[in-house]
Scaffold this active site. Structure first.
Site, PDB file in Angstrom:
ATOM      1  N   HIS A  31      33.873  38.490  24.551  1.00 25.03           N
ATOM      2  CA  HIS A  31      35.514  39.293  24.235  1.00 25.03           C
ATOM      3  C   HIS A  31      36.518  38.054  23.807  1.00 25.03           C
ATOM      4  O   HIS A  31      36.565  37.066  24.352  1.00 25.03           O
ATOM      5  CB  HIS A  31      35.927  40.099  25.438  1.00 25.03           C
ATOM      6  CG  HIS A  31      37.186  40.862  25.451  1.00 25.03           C
ATOM      7  ND1 HIS A  31      38.370  40.490  25.444  1.00 25.03           N
ATOM      8  CD2 HIS A  31      37.139  42.231  25.073  1.00 25.03           C
ATOM      9  CE1 HIS A  31      39.082  41.509  25.388  1.00 25.03           C
ATOM     10  NE2 HIS A  31      38.366  42.676  25.130  1.00 25.03           N
ATOM     11  N   ASP A  55      32.570  36.455  32.854  1.00 26.01           N
ATOM     12  CA  ASP A  55      33.484  37.553  32.690  1.00 26.01           C
ATOM     13  C   ASP A  55      32.740  38.949  33.032  1.00 26.01           C
ATOM     14  O   ASP A  55      31.815  39.325  32.407  1.00 26.01           O
ATOM     15  CB  ASP A  55      33.883  37.556  31.056  1.00 26.01           C
ATOM     16  CG  ASP A  55      34.452  38.768  30.743  1.00 26.01           C
ATOM     17  OD1 ASP A  55      34.745  39.898  31.565  1.00 26.01           O
ATOM     18  OD2 ASP A  55      34.837  38.924  29.402  1.00 26.01           O
ATOM     19  N   GLN A  59      32.719  44.143  32.156  1.00 22.20           N
ATOM     20  CA  GLN A  59      31.777  45.382  32.003  1.00 22.20           C
ATOM     21  C   GLN A  59      30.752  45.498  32.820  1.00 22.20           C
ATOM     22  O   GLN A  59      29.569  46.236  32.632  1.00 22.20           O
ATOM     23  CB  GLN A  59      31.325  45.114  30.370  1.00 22.20           C
ATOM     24  CG  GLN A  59      32.280  45.105  29.436  1.00 22.20           C
ATOM     25  CD  GLN A  59      33.008  46.540  29.277  1.00 22.20           C
ATOM     26  OE1 GLN A  59      32.545  47.592  29.785  1.00 22.20           O
ATOM     27  NE2 GLN A  59      34.045  46.718  28.668  1.00 22.20           N
ATOM     28  N   LYS A  89      38.467  49.501  34.634  1.00 22.15           N
ATOM     29  CA  LYS A  89      37.353  49.608  33.934  1.00 22.15           C
ATOM     30  C   LYS A  89      36.533  50.199  35.196  1.00 22.15           C
ATOM     31  O   LYS A  89      35.396  50.768  34.693  1.00 22.15           O
ATOM     32  CB  LYS A  89      36.813  48.608  33.126  1.00 22.15           C
ATOM     33  CG  LYS A  89      37.701  47.932  32.011  1.00 22.15           C
ATOM     34  CD  LYS A  89      37.058  46.915  31.163  1.00 22.15           C
ATOM     35  CE  LYS A  89      37.725  46.292  30.219  1.00 22.15           C
ATOM     36  NZ  LYS A  89      37.865  46.931  29.106  1.00 22.15           N
ATOM     37  N   CYS A 120      37.509  43.765  19.844  1.00 21.86           N
ATOM     38  CA  CYS A 120      37.890  42.375  20.542  1.00 21.86           C
ATOM     39  C   CYS A 120      36.809  41.434  20.700  1.00 21.86           C
ATOM     40  O   CYS A 120      36.752  40.676  21.436  1.00 21.86           O
ATOM     41  CB  CYS A 120      38.404  42.392  21.904  1.00 21.86           C
ATOM     42  SG  CYS A 120      40.058  43.368  21.796  1.00 21.86           S
TER      43      CYS A 120
HETATM   44  N1  PMP Z   1      36.087  41.020  28.868  1.00 26.79           N
HETATM   45  C1  PMP Z   1      35.308  41.995  28.391  1.00 26.79           C
HETATM   46  C2  PMP Z   1      33.804  42.017  28.368  1.00 26.79           C
HETATM   47  C3  PMP Z   1      35.891  43.486  28.224  1.00 26.79           C
HETATM   48  O1  PMP Z   1      35.271  44.441  28.030  1.00 26.79           O
HETATM   49  C4  PMP Z   1      37.218  43.294  28.342  1.00 26.79           C
HETATM   50  C5  PMP Z   1      38.294  44.719  28.097  1.00 26.79           C
HETATM   51  N2  PMP Z   1      37.911  45.238  26.751  1.00 26.79           N
HETATM   52  C6  PMP Z   1      38.068  42.423  28.675  1.00 26.79           C
HETATM   53  C7  PMP Z   1      37.341  41.185  28.947  1.00 26.79           C
HETATM   54  C8  PMP Z   1      39.520  42.330  28.725  1.00 26.79           C
HETATM   55  O2  PMP Z   1      39.870  42.960  30.092  1.00 26.79           O
HETATM   56  P1  PMP Z   1      41.453  43.381  30.180  1.00 26.79           P
HETATM   57  O3  PMP Z   1      42.028  43.913  28.817  1.00 26.79           O
HETATM   58  O4  PMP Z   1      41.489  44.425  31.202  1.00 26.79           O
HETATM   59  O5  PMP Z   1      42.261  41.941  30.584  1.00 26.79           O
END
Ligand code: PMP
Length: 414
Positions: A128, A205, A208, A231, A371
């Site tokens: 991401h 990270d 997910q 999430k 993203c």
């Molecule tokens: N890493 C991953 C794998 C994600 O799916 C996301 C959210 N789409 C993020 C980081 C970022 O999370 P946040 O916007 O809650 O900071």
């Protein structure tokens, strides 16, 4: 047809989520955008409301009953998350705004302190943007280099040459536990072992991962783990950075301000003990309390049941969608290697058109680059359409998705 496990009653769980009981565009809401954010159960909503109605005050400072209660609630939430995540000490849990802030914290402190010209940070092209851009910013300022683990045609990490990618200059491997764009579940244990053998730290990270699987950071053996509460059925604006205590101790503070200091002089200050050193200013107290309520909820439902249910939904959805002509599903072919995310293309229909048509059918999915533009480049597309599951989704939701996609095909004349 998919059967729920005996202790896992999806209809009962679904009833815990008031937002799901509504009609959107004249159709019952089918919410399949869970990888973007999950919905919130009554337990979490009630805890948030009760906190504001009964206990709200600023933490750690006030010498009055409400401030004491707010502090206890905030610190108990930390304790709860520490226990759930398998941290060895509650001081290892730093509250952040979410995954993005947690990774930026590590990049801005550990990264700026430890990386020098020619050092390497190993990422994957599956990341991401929140696990790429912070490292690009640090690399620019320190002269460190970014290297990447590539993906194979199925969207799995190519790890055959991992020993060559990890060099004597590799200081950190920063990678996602589960991909938001492809659903790939990564063999993180293997990477952690290889990285540690070369003396590099590992940041995972977990954004997910935690909504779908039991994560024990001590058992995993990584050095940093980041995730977002929103999430996994908790509120937005709250997340966690877990770090190994001895590493956090050595790190510089992130932001300066109240709460994070020991003593402030004219020219210099000293820092508060962990974890407060990293929590400048009034924190998201309600967010932390809500995140802990989400942890309680996840455990009440049970990860075994969640995993089995979501794997069944994935299987059912892939089977049903397989009936559609011109459908391309991205991501690993083996079910055990992916989570409940289906990124797909339907002929040459534009993902935004698909999402718009599905929305008119009451089906909420996502279209875009998620993203993860490096993943899109790897797939050779600008965007995909993504349906993502949570514990409260049903086979009816999948059927509505399927019917919606049939409508898309009808409109595009196939
Ligand atoms: N890493 C991953 C794998 C994600 O799916 C996301 C959210 N789409 C993020 C980081 C970022 O999370 P946040 O916007 O809650 O900071």
């Amino acid at each position: 047809m998919y059967q729920t496990v005996s202790t896992f009653d999806v209809n009962k769980i679904r009833n815990e989520f008031p937002i799901l009981q509504q009609v959107v565009n004249g159709k019952p809401l089918t919410y399949l955008d869970n990888a973007a954010t999950s919905q919130k159960p009554r337990d979490v909503l009630e805890v948030l409301s009760r906190y504001y109605q009964e206990d709200n005050a600023n933490v750690h400072r006030g010498i009055h009953e409400l401030s004491r209660r707010a502090t206890v609630a905030y610190e108990s939430a930390r304790e709860r998350v520490a226990e759930w995540l398998g941290a060895s000490d509650r001081a290892e849990i730093v509250w952040t705004r979410g995954t993005t802030e947690a990774i930026n914290l590590v990049a801005a402190t550990w990264g700026m302190d430890q990386l020098t010209e020619g050092d390497e940070v190993l990422l994957t092209i599956m990341e991401h943007h929140s696990n790429i851009v912070p490292w690009q910013l640090v690399a620019k300022r320190t002269g460190a280099k970014l290297r990447y683990i590539e993906l194979d045609a199925e969207g799995k990490l190519i790890l055959d040459d991992l020993d060559q990618l990890l060099t004597d200059r590799t200081k950190l491997v920063a990678m996602t536990h589960v991909s938001n764009a492809l659903g790939t579940v990564n063999p993180v244990q293997r990477v952690i072992e290889a990285a540690h053998a070369k003396g590099a730290l590992v940041l995972l990270d977990g954004a997910q991962a935690v909504p779908h699987m039991n994560v024990d950071v001590s058992a995993l053996g990584a050095d940093f783990y980041a995730f977002s509460s929103h999430k996994m059925c908790g509120p937005t604006g709250a997340g966690v950075l877990w770090g190994r205590k001895e590493i956090l101790e050595e790190m510089s503070p992130y932001q300066g301000g109240g709460e994070m200091i020991g003593f402030v002089g004219r020219d210099e200050s000293t820092w508060a003990d962990l974890p407060h050193k990293f929590e400048a200013g009034t924190p998201n107290i309600a967010g932390a309390v809500g995140a802990a309520a989400a942890v309680d909820f996840m455990e009440k439902v049970g990860y075994d049941g969640i995993q089995e249910h979501e794997a069944g939904l994935l299987r059912y959805a892939l089977d049903r969608m397989g009936e559609l002509k011109d459908l391309t599903v991205y991501g690993p072919k083996t079910l055990g290697e992916r989570s409940g995310v289906i990124s797909f293309a339907l002929g040459d229909a534009h993902p935004h058109d698909i999402a718009t048509i599905l929305d008119s059918e009451g089906v909420a999915i996502r279209a875009g680059h998620h993203c993860a533009q490096l993943v899109m480049k790897h797939l050779g597309v600008a965007a995909t359409t993504r349906a993502s599951f949570s514990m409260y989704n049903t086979t009816d939701d999948v059927d509505r998705l399927f019917e919606g996609l049939r409508v898309v095909q009808g409109i595009f004349g196939r």
